[in-house]
Design an enzyme around this catalytic site. Sequence first.
Site, PDB file in Angstrom:
ATOM      1  N   ARG A   1      39.656  42.220  34.528  1.00  0.00           N
ATOM      2  CA  ARG A   1      38.957  43.287  33.828  1.00  0.00           C
ATOM      3  C   ARG A   1      38.461  42.753  32.488  1.00  0.00           C
ATOM      4  O   ARG A   1      39.199  42.058  31.769  1.00  0.00           O
ATOM      5  CB  ARG A   1      39.884  44.491  33.582  1.00  0.00           C
ATOM      6  CG  ARG A   1      40.116  45.360  34.817  1.00  0.00           C
ATOM      7  CD  ARG A   1      38.848  46.092  35.266  1.00  0.00           C
ATOM      8  NE  ARG A   1      39.041  46.930  36.436  1.00  0.00           N
ATOM      9  CZ  ARG A   1      38.781  46.557  37.695  1.00  0.00           C
ATOM     10  NH1 ARG A   1      38.328  45.334  37.950  1.00  0.00           N
ATOM     11  NH2 ARG A   1      38.951  47.398  38.694  1.00  0.00           N
TER      12      ARG A   1
ATOM     13  N   HIS B   1      30.307  41.118  38.259  1.00  0.00           N
ATOM     14  CA  HIS B   1      31.445  41.795  38.907  1.00  0.00           C
ATOM     15  C   HIS B   1      31.315  41.736  40.439  1.00  0.00           C
ATOM     16  O   HIS B   1      31.306  42.776  41.119  1.00  0.00           O
ATOM     17  CB  HIS B   1      31.559  43.250  38.427  1.00  0.00           C
ATOM     18  CG  HIS B   1      32.943  43.811  38.588  1.00  0.00           C
ATOM     19  ND1 HIS B   1      33.528  44.653  37.692  1.00  0.00           N
ATOM     20  CD2 HIS B   1      33.867  43.642  39.571  1.00  0.00           C
ATOM     21  CE1 HIS B   1      34.744  44.987  38.107  1.00  0.00           C
ATOM     22  NE2 HIS B   1      34.974  44.372  39.253  1.00  0.00           N
TER      23      HIS B   1
HETATM   24  C1  GLV Z   1      37.232  45.450  41.596  1.00  0.00           C
HETATM   25  O1  GLV Z   1      37.032  45.167  40.469  1.00  0.00           O
HETATM   26  C2  GLV Z   1      38.471  45.983  42.056  1.00  0.00           C
HETATM   27  O2  GLV Z   1      39.212  46.539  41.256  1.00  0.00           O
HETATM   28  O3  GLV Z   1      38.735  45.884  43.259  1.00  0.00           O
END
Ligand code: GLV
Length: 316
Positions: free
Chosen positions: A231, A279
């Site tokens: 994160r 991401h």
């Molecule tokens: C993606 O970021 C997840 O949390 O699976």
Amino acid sequence: MKLAVWDPDEPFRRWRDALIQHAGELRLSVQVIDATAEPDAQADFALVWKPPEAWLAGQQQLRAVFNLAAGVDALLPLMRAHLAGVPLIRLEDAGMGRQMADYVSEAVLHAWRRMDDYAALQARATWEPLVLQARTGFHVGLLGLGQMGLAVARRLRELEFPLLACTRSGRLRPHAAFDGPLFDIDHLPEFLARCRVLVVLLPLTADTRRLLDYATLRELPQGAYLINAGRGAVLDHDDLIDLLDEGHLGGATLDVFEPEPLPAAHRLWRQPRVRITPHVAALTLVGPAAAQVMHKIAALERGDHPGGVVDTRLGY
Ligand code: GLV
């Protein structure tokens, strides 16, 4: 039973078809509702990705909420506010571990084989073989050893990199296999001092937010490489840039940011030794995720305890 799906990123019929298929295999009878189209319909179980607060608040009869991802940081505050006592269940691997292992091992090899240095040499049309550090001395440290961290550890072990890890408790969860040195979070500086590469796969909680700031990252050895695929808010990006500018850190591969999308004007985009992906390190796969959710629902129906139930006190 009624399952509501809220996932703005995926066509509803993909979830519906996969869920109905797996329910059939488990002899469960389900009705799958597109919550984005029928927000007022009440359901027994919800499968969600970034649901709006008002919709969650309006669900009166939920028995469990499934997060269609590994990280629950965005959903947890909404659950606490509106559905206290309803279990929140996250995906456990469900095909994401393999993707994460691909992503991180590419970045570790990139760092080990000095690809940023070769890119700089190429820009100057310079043919210059560089010294390669022995693999046995190229220690990769995993900060966070959940489902994603363990999948990465397995792959890096196959690649024969020496591994170490740091987790909150410094203990392995039941059935987790990791045979390298393991540190608890109180020994983070000692752990960091030994990492040639730091792989960050921590959940975002009150304890991990901005954990990696200037002072902490400074504990890494000179020239260390950073990989963050957990994160974005765990890392202070301004401090990272300062440490890159000072030459203390050698480079970074980053998949996660705060906010996302990373604004076009952000300085990170223009750092020559930072690689940015949007991401995508480990995406939710509808087939394996639907299968896993249906198995967990079947377990709940039997009165069993499925894996992946979030500890709301710990935040993951
Ligand atoms: C993606 O970021 C997840 O949390 O699976």
